[in-house]
Design an enzyme around this catalytic site. Structure first.
Site, PDB file in Angstrom:
ATOM      1  N   LYS A 118       0.837  -1.206   0.000  1.00 53.90           N
ATOM      2  CA  LYS A 118       0.000   0.000   0.000  1.00 53.90           C
ATOM      3  C   LYS A 118       0.870   1.254   0.000  1.00 53.90           C
ATOM      4  CE  LYS A 118      -3.448   0.058   2.877  1.00 53.90           C
ATOM      5  NZ  LYS A 118      -4.246   0.194   4.130  1.00 53.90           N
ATOM      6  N   LYS A 130       3.162  -2.903  11.041  1.00 50.19           N
ATOM      7  CA  LYS A 130       1.860  -2.900  11.711  1.00 50.19           C
ATOM      8  C   LYS A 130       2.081  -3.399  13.129  1.00 50.19           C
ATOM      9  CE  LYS A 130      -2.372  -1.791  10.385  1.00 50.19           C
ATOM     10  NZ  LYS A 130      -2.726  -0.681   9.487  1.00 50.19           N
ATOM     11  N   ASP A 170      -5.309   2.961  14.091  1.00 54.95           N
ATOM     12  CA  ASP A 170      -6.035   1.943  13.327  1.00 54.95           C
ATOM     13  C   ASP A 170      -7.258   1.598  14.171  1.00 54.95           C
ATOM     14  OD1 ASP A 170      -5.610   0.165  10.807  1.00 54.95           O
ATOM     15  OD2 ASP A 170      -6.236  -1.271  12.319  1.00 54.95           O
TER      16      ASP A 170
END
Length: 449
Positions: A118, A130, A170
Site C-alpha cells: 500500500k 503494523k 487503526d
C-alpha cells in the site's frame, strides 16, 4: 497464470505455510499477491537468484512484548503487544496500531505485508509495518485506556523513531489513544519528533487525517466509475462498518449526491432505504464515537430499519464498500451482490473479501478495488503529516485534500496501466504488480541485504 507459475505458487505457499504455521491471514495475503506477480517474477532471473520474493515475504523483525497495566479496581491486567516491522526498503517503517481482542501475530504480519504494498503505491518514501495489542478500549474508562497506552509505549518507544518506524492509528486507536501515546513518548525521550501520525492538529497533526481513508476511498471509487463512463451521483452505496473509514466514506459520498443505504457493526446492519443525510450521519457518528454503543440501540427514524445479525450485502445496491474488517465479505455475500447486479466493489478495509469472494467477482467480471489501493488515503496523508513535521510546517485542509486527490488519482492510473488485459480492468493484479515491483526493484538493488 501459466502452469509453470501455478506450480511455483503452490510450492512457494506450501513452504510459507510450513515455516509460518497457524497464520491463515498471512497465508491468504501472500497467496493473493502471488496470483498477481508470479508470471512477472519468474521472468526476473536476477531477482530469483537474489531471492527477492523470499525476502519480501519474511518480515525484517517481529517484536512481541508484555503490557501490564492497572484497572480502576487496582487489579493488574496483562495483555500482549506486537510490532511487526515488515519492510523498510523504500523508507522508514510506517503502519498503524490496532487495539482489538482478536489480533495475533498472523493478523499483524498480514497487515504489515499489505502495508508495504500500500505504501509503495502512494509513491511516498514509506516502508511497511503494523502493530498493536489484544486490548479492547471498549468499556474501559479514560484512565484505564490512559494507563494501558502508557504501559504499551513504555516498550514500543525503544523500537520507533522518525527515521526508523512511525506508527499511526487503526482500529481501536483513535485521536484519544494517539494523544496519550505521543505524550508518553515525549516524557520517555524528551524529544519532540513526528514519531506518531494521526496527532491532534495543535501538536503536529495534519488537517484532513481523520477523514483521509474514507475520503480517499470515495475518490478512488469516482475514478473507477469514470473509467466505466459513469458517475457517483444517485448510485446506491452499501457500506459496512460504522467506524472512522465507513463514516467519512459515507460523508463524502453524500456530498457527491450518492445514496448511502447502510452502515453496520457486529450487531447487524442499519438499512436506510432512501439514503443517509448529513444530519442522521452526524447523530450516528456521535453515537458510535462518544457513547461507543451498538447500532442496534440507535433510535431509528422513518424509513430506517435495523437488521439484526445481518450484513449489508443482501441489500440492493449499485456499489459495495466493505469498510469494517478482514474477510467480512464471504463467498455467499459475493454471490448475492452478483445476483443484484452490483456494478463494482471498492474496499475501505484491509482484505475484507475472502479469496473465494474475490473469485466470484472475477468470474462475474465485476471490477473490484483492493484495499491496498483504494484505502491508501489514510497512510498517504500520514506521509504528508511526516513531511509537515520534518519541515515544521502546517498545511491547511484544502492543500492536504488536493494532495490526497492527486495521490489517489495516481494510484488508480498505475493500477489501470499495470492491469492484465481482460474484459474489465483487473484492479487487484494492477495494484499488486505495481506495489511489488517498486519494492522488489529496490530490494534487488540492495543485493541480499
Amino acid at each position: 497464470m501459466t502452469k509453470k507459475s501455478a506450480k511455483f505458487r503452490e510450492e512457494f505457499l506450501a513452504q510459507l505455510k510450513e515455516t509460518n504455521p497457524n497464520q491463515p491471514e498471512f497465508h491468504q495475503a501472500v497467496g493473493e499477491v502471488l496470483c498477481s506477480v508470479t508470471d512477472w517474477y519468474l521472468d526476473q532471473t536476477d531477482m530469483r537468484k537474489n531471492a527477492v520474493l523470499e525476502r519480501f515475504t519474511e518480515p525484517d523483525r517481529s517484536i512481541k512484548f508484555r503490557v501490564a497495566w492497572e484497572d480502576d479496581d487496582g487489579q493488574i491486567q496483562v495483555n500482549r503487544g506486537w510490532r511487526v516491522q515488515f519492510n523498510q526498503t523504500i523508507g522508514p517503517y510506517k503502519g498503524g496500531l490496532r487495539f482489538a481482542p482478536s489480533v495475533n501475530e498472523s493478523v499483524f504480519k498480514f497487515l504489515g505485508f499489505e502495508q508495504t504494498l500500500k505504501n509503495s503505491l502512494t509513491r511516498l518514501p514509506m516502508g511497511g509495518a503494523k502493530g498493536g495489542a489484544d486490548f479492547s478500549p471498549k468499556g474501559k474508562s479514560r484512565r484505564e485506556v490512559g494507563r494501558f497506552c502508557q504501559s504499551f509505549m513504555q516498550e514500543l518507544y525503544r523500537h520507533i523513531g522518525t527515521d526508523i518506524d512511525i506508527p499511526a492509528g487503526d482500529i481501536g486507536v483513535g485521536a484519544r489513544e494517539i494523544s496519550i501515546l505521543f505524550g508518553h513518548y515525549l516524557k520517555l525521550t524528551n524529544k519532540w519528533t513526528g514519531v506518531l501520525t494521526g496527532k491532534g492538529c495543535d501538536f503536529g497533526g495534519s488537517a484532513g487525517r481523520t477523514e483521509a481513508t474514507g475520503y480517499g476511498c470515495i475518490y478512488f471509487l469516482c475514478h473507477m466509475l469514470e473509467e466505466a463512463n459513469c458517475e457517483i451521483a444517485d448510485k446506491r452505496i452499501a457500506i459496512s462498518g460504522a467506524g472512522n473509514v465507513a463514516l467519512h466514506a459515507a460523508s463524502k459520498a453524500i456530498e457527491l449526491d450518492a445514496k448511502v443505504i447502510s452502515l453496520s457493526d457486529s450487531s447487524g446492519t442499519l438499512h436506510i432505504k432512501d439514503g443517509l443525510d448529513h444530519e442522521m450521519l452526524d447523530k450516528i457518528e456521535e453515537w458510535k464515537t462518544t457513547k461507543r454503543e451498538s447500532l442496534a440501540d440507535f433510535k431509528t427514524g422513518k424509513g430506517v430499519k435495523f437488521l439484526s445479525d445481518e450484513k449489508p450485502w443482501s441489500l440492493e445496491c449499485d456499489i459495495a464498500l466493505p469498510c469494517a474488517t478482514q474477510n467480512e465479505l464471504e463467498e455467499k455475500d459475493a454471490k448475492k451482490l452478483v445476483e443484484q447486479k452490483v456494478m463494482m466493489v471498492c474496499e475501505g478495509a484491509n482484505m475484507p473479501l475472502t479469496a473465494d469472494a474475490q473469485q466470484v467477482l472475477r468470474d462475474a467480471d465485476i471490477p473490484h478495488a483492493p484495499g491496498k489501493a483504494s484505502n491508501a488515503g489514510g497512510v498517504a496523508v500520514s506521509g504528508l503529516e511526516q513531511s509537515q513535521n520534518a519541515q515544521r510546517l502546517r498545511w491547511d485542509a484544502d492543500m492536504v485534500d488536493k494532495r490526497l486527490r492527486e495521490i489517489m488519482k495516481t494510484i488508480h492510473a498505475d493500477c489501470v496501466e499495470n492491469s492484465p488485459k481482460r474484459k474489465i480492468i483487473d484492479y487487484r493484479d494492477g495494484a499488486n504488480l505495481t506495489g511489488f515491483r517498486r519494492v522488489a526493484d529496490a530490494m534487488n538493488a540492495f543485493w541480499h541485504s
